[in-house]
Design an enzyme around this catalytic site. Structure first.
Site: not given
Length: 417
Positions: A300, A343
């Site tokens: 990511s 996140k």
């Protein structure tokens, strides 16, 4: 039924009556205690079972949990088949690594993520404080823990997936309040964010480091951890050299490969951003993720690396109020990621205003906390170009499309919610 430390098959299937001290197994004992043929049985800590010379209890659990054969479960003590097919078995585990594959195959796995900051706040305010007041002999009128103090307890004194340590800290405050009431004769003790240090000592965990100024080669990435999300800054430095790529910050194999993909993509769009085409022969790139002792890996960080490299090579500043997550392909497509809920909460905590996420993760926005959705702007990127258009600040020296990169340009919101 607690299975922690069970290492004898007889604990599950029972002992034969020929043995001294023979007794039924845990499962049949649980049925007896429940007093019902179709109870809910919670098998706690199934990953903590082990085996030794007395047999493998994990293998014995196969018959218990297999819906095709547990209608004739045979306990060695009872010696007659017993129908367990009407029982609802729920098992808990901290990790699946130690659960045998055949046993795991008979379960439907539901993974529970860590609590978010807002969830911990409401659990503490509505349950934990009242519980600890009762345990420490306090009335609600004698102690007050302000909202900002609860948030500070969550952010600066605990770092965990659940709320166990948070409850300990609240209990510690209650005991200190009780001591003050008894010794000093005060009527009420109030805890605020600015006086917590007096009672609990200095802060144990510092907030995530986020740049407060737009800078060249410094990008805010987002990472997932078992105790929630974190903002992971990424720094890129360009040096004269022979085209070497230096990677530091305890990066794993996946992130090293992301860096190679990022450099290759930057070569393909060098003209657009005023970057020398032969930078890969004359310049060295040093990519660093701060907190070097913490291992970092995962798919990511691709968009973060590309943004940092283009910023450093083209001398273009990156917005400090933007954080991003996503993986990229060589053709510039942005691939979906996991852990969006954690996140985005990390970005919100750090004061980030704009969060760039892959377009394929748009459906996952339902899982994101409402507080985050209200306070942050989301940009859904299909390609890396969508990311660069939002994150980079225009520079007249570069061939950067000003109409797309303007920080206050209303057209940019076509990509946002």
């Amino acid at each position: 039924v607690s299975l922690g430390g069970v290492k004898d098959e007889s604990d599950i299937r029972g002992h034969r009556k020929t043995y001294v001290g023979a007794m039924p197994g845990r499962i049949m004992n649980a049925m007896k205690l429940a007093g019902s043929k179709n109870p809910v049985v919670l098998l706690d800590e199934i990953d903590k079972m082990s085996n030794d010379f007395r047999g493998d209890p994990s293998s014995a659990m196969l018959e218990v949990l297999d819906s095709e054969q547990n209608n004739a479960f045979r306990d060695h003590y009872i010696e007659v088949p017993f129908d367990l097919s009407d029982v609802l078995f729920i098992t808990t585990a901290n990790t699946l690594d130690t659960v045998q594959a055949p046993l795991l195959d008979r379960m439907e796995v539901i993974e529970l993520s860590s609590y978010t900051r807002e969830e911990k706040f409401h659990i503490a305010k509505e349950h934990l404080i009242k519980k600890q007041e009762g345990k420490n002999g306090l009335k609600a009128s004698q102690i007050r823990i302000c909202n900002d103090a609860i948030y500070k307890l969550i952010d600066s004194y605990t770092r965990e997936a659940g709320v166990r340590n948070l409850e300990r800290q609240i209990g510690s405050l209650c005991r200190k309040a009780a001591k003050e009431i008894v010794e000093d004769g005060v009527k009420k003790v109030t805890f605020k964010a600015d006086n917590l240090e007096k009672y609990l000592g200095h802060e144990k965990y510092l907030p995530d480091v986020v740049s407060d100024k737009d800078a060249v080669g410094s990008v805010n990435g987002l990472a997932w951890t078992s105790v929630g999300g974190v903002v992971m800054p990424l720094e890129v430095l360009v040096l004269d050299g022979k085209g070497r790529i230096e990677l530091t910050g305890s990066l794993g194999d996946v992130m090293k490969e992301s860096a190679k993909i990022a450099v290759s993509y930057c070569r393909s769009v060098a003209d657009k951003y005023g970057i020398d085409k032969d930078f890969y022969e004359k310049k060295d790139l040093h990519i660093h993720a701060p907190e070097g002792a913490v291992p970092k890996d995962g798919p990511s960080a691709g968009v973060t690396m590309i943004t940092g490299i283009i910023s450093a090579l083209g001398n273009i500043k990156v917005r400090s109020d933007v954080a991003m997550t996503g993986e990229i392909t060589l053709s510039g497509k942005v691939l979906p990621i996991g852990g969006l809920r954690e996140k985005t909460m990390a970005a919100y905590k750090a004061g980030v205003k704009t969060i760039i996420v892959p377009f394929a993760n748009k459906a996952d926005l339902d899982d994101v906390d409402d507080t985050v959705k209200l306070c942050c702007e989301f940009v859904f990127a299909k390609t890396i170009q969508d990311v660069l258009d939002v994150a980079l600040i225009p520079n007249s020296k570069n061939n950067v499309p000003l109409e797309l990169l303007s920080k206050n340009e209303p057209e940019r919101k076509k990509l946002t919610v």
